[in-house]
Scaffold this motif. Sequence first.
Motif, PDB file in Angstrom:
ATOM      1  N   ALA A 396       0.478  -1.359  -0.314  1.00 47.49           N
ATOM      2  CA  ALA A 396       0.246  -0.135   0.019  1.00 47.49           C
ATOM      3  C   ALA A 396       0.443   1.105  -0.034  1.00 47.49           C
ATOM      4  O   ALA A 396       2.343   1.111   0.719  1.00 47.49           O
ATOM      5  CB  ALA A 396      -0.652  -0.181   0.872  1.00 47.49           C
ATOM      6  N   PRO A 397       0.229   2.717  -0.255  1.00 45.83           N
ATOM      7  CA  PRO A 397       1.703   3.587  -0.972  1.00 45.83           C
ATOM      8  C   PRO A 397       2.098   4.338   0.797  1.00 45.83           C
ATOM      9  O   PRO A 397       2.649   4.070   0.677  1.00 45.83           O
ATOM     10  CB  PRO A 397       0.328   4.476  -0.676  1.00 45.83           C
ATOM     11  N   LEU A 398       1.550   3.556   2.053  1.00 42.32           N
ATOM     12  CA  LEU A 398       1.721   4.374   3.275  1.00 42.32           C
ATOM     13  C   LEU A 398       2.933   3.338   3.868  1.00 42.32           C
ATOM     14  O   LEU A 398       3.807   3.516   4.085  1.00 42.32           O
ATOM     15  CB  LEU A 398       0.395   4.410   4.155  1.00 42.32           C
ATOM     16  N   GLU A 399       2.459   2.112   3.279  1.00 45.11           N
ATOM     17  CA  GLU A 399       3.660   0.515   3.448  1.00 45.11           C
ATOM     18  C   GLU A 399       4.867   0.829   2.648  1.00 45.11           C
ATOM     19  O   GLU A 399       6.311   0.745   3.018  1.00 45.11           O
ATOM     20  CB  GLU A 399       3.306  -0.590   3.108  1.00 45.11           C
ATOM     21  N   ARG A 400       4.269   1.613   1.246  1.00 52.14           N
ATOM     22  CA  ARG A 400       5.937   1.394   0.469  1.00 52.14           C
ATOM     23  C   ARG A 400       6.548   2.395   1.320  1.00 52.14           C
ATOM     24  O   ARG A 400       8.062   2.423   1.277  1.00 52.14           O
ATOM     25  CB  ARG A 400       5.094   2.106  -1.165  1.00 52.14           C
ATOM     26  N   LEU A 401       6.523   4.115   1.384  1.00 51.94           N
ATOM     27  CA  LEU A 401       6.871   5.130   2.905  1.00 51.94           C
ATOM     28  C   LEU A 401       7.316   4.241   3.604  1.00 51.94           C
ATOM     29  O   LEU A 401       8.792   4.813   3.536  1.00 51.94           O
ATOM     30  CB  LEU A 401       5.338   5.952   2.007  1.00 51.94           C
TER      31      LEU A 401
END
Length: 408
Positions: A396-401
């Motif tokens: 997910a975007p936050l996990e990738r960040l």
Amino acid sequence: MLSGAMSRFQRPTDTAEGQRATTLELFYDLVFVFAITQVSHLLLRHLTWEGVGQSALVLLVVWWAWNYTTWVTNELDPESIVVRLMLIGVMLASLLMAVAIPEAFGDRALLFAGAYVAIQVGRHAFLAFAASGRGTNERVRAERILTWFVVAGVFWIAGALADGSTRTLLWLIALAIDYGAPLCTYWVPFVRRVTPEAWQVQTAHFAERFQLFIIIALGETIVLTGATTSDLELTTERAVAFAVAFLTTAAMWWLYFDYVARIAERRLELAPNRTTLARDGYTYLHVVLAAGVIVSAVGDELVIAHPGDVLPGAEVAAVVAGPAIYLLAHTLFRLRMAGSISVKRLAGAIGCVAVGFLGGVVSGLVLALLVLAILVAVIVAEQVSGQRRAGRGDLAPLERLEAEAGGA
């Protein structure tokens, strides 16, 4: 280099990153619930190009007063008695400014402009001469900002004393000075330039304060639609219009707080240019988000008042423009914070504008339903996209960040 000495009223630095909004700051925000309501009523009563321009100017003034106080409380300790007294004084002046909004371009122009100038000049005079010792970062910054506010204040007061187009011109010049100041980092001739690194943004507190302003705007929408409905006969059409207005507000909340707010806060925390990113993404772009909510509230009130009628062109514009502005602001916010474009939200904004062309042949209620359908479609599309991404095993975007931050 600027001195590293701290303000005598500085927030404790050992826990600053974990600090959240205080009850005093929430109390301060109550004034701006009233101020946003005043802006909405001003636009509702003057739904013309001139009225839109005046409402926009007033909103930008209200925002600038709130925004600077947020930057200040991001560093100062609200538990200090002196800081509390300063904030209460700013709160009183803000209330006077809000009271003057309906006649800001009329008989109360001097009260409106004078209260605003008193807020900005008074707050930073306190920072320059009371809160900070000589040579500190805080005093140098405050002196630069104070200089800009004094120059702009001359135009604000001169405009209040003038009439008609002269007043508008002078106030636009003042507004340009106010909004242009951060872009040049409060440059003053013949004085050493202050760099963005002179500001220390405490991310958790800072992001939360701007998130709370979005809550203020959304809350004002709830109040406006509720008050309008309670004053009118509750027919079936009107009850449906009320439900649609509430669901539209809920969709706006979802679009911002489902994941955007958290990802933006984390990106701000990890940014090497945190001050500049905070300035662009929060100081400048969040007022566009708030404007979208405010215009949407006006549109909701018009639909509730006349659910079965085909609305005039100006009222149709209000119904579709609010959500369109809101979605466009989201697109710009993501572009600045992440460097990418939200295709779904941009498409949603375009869809809202396209629906407006049906305003001459469908009722206000049908128009509002179509706008709500677009907002829901954006939400559903993003949820489906997220589920597909999870099904592929992608982050997910936050996990990738977080993964990128861990590998840095």
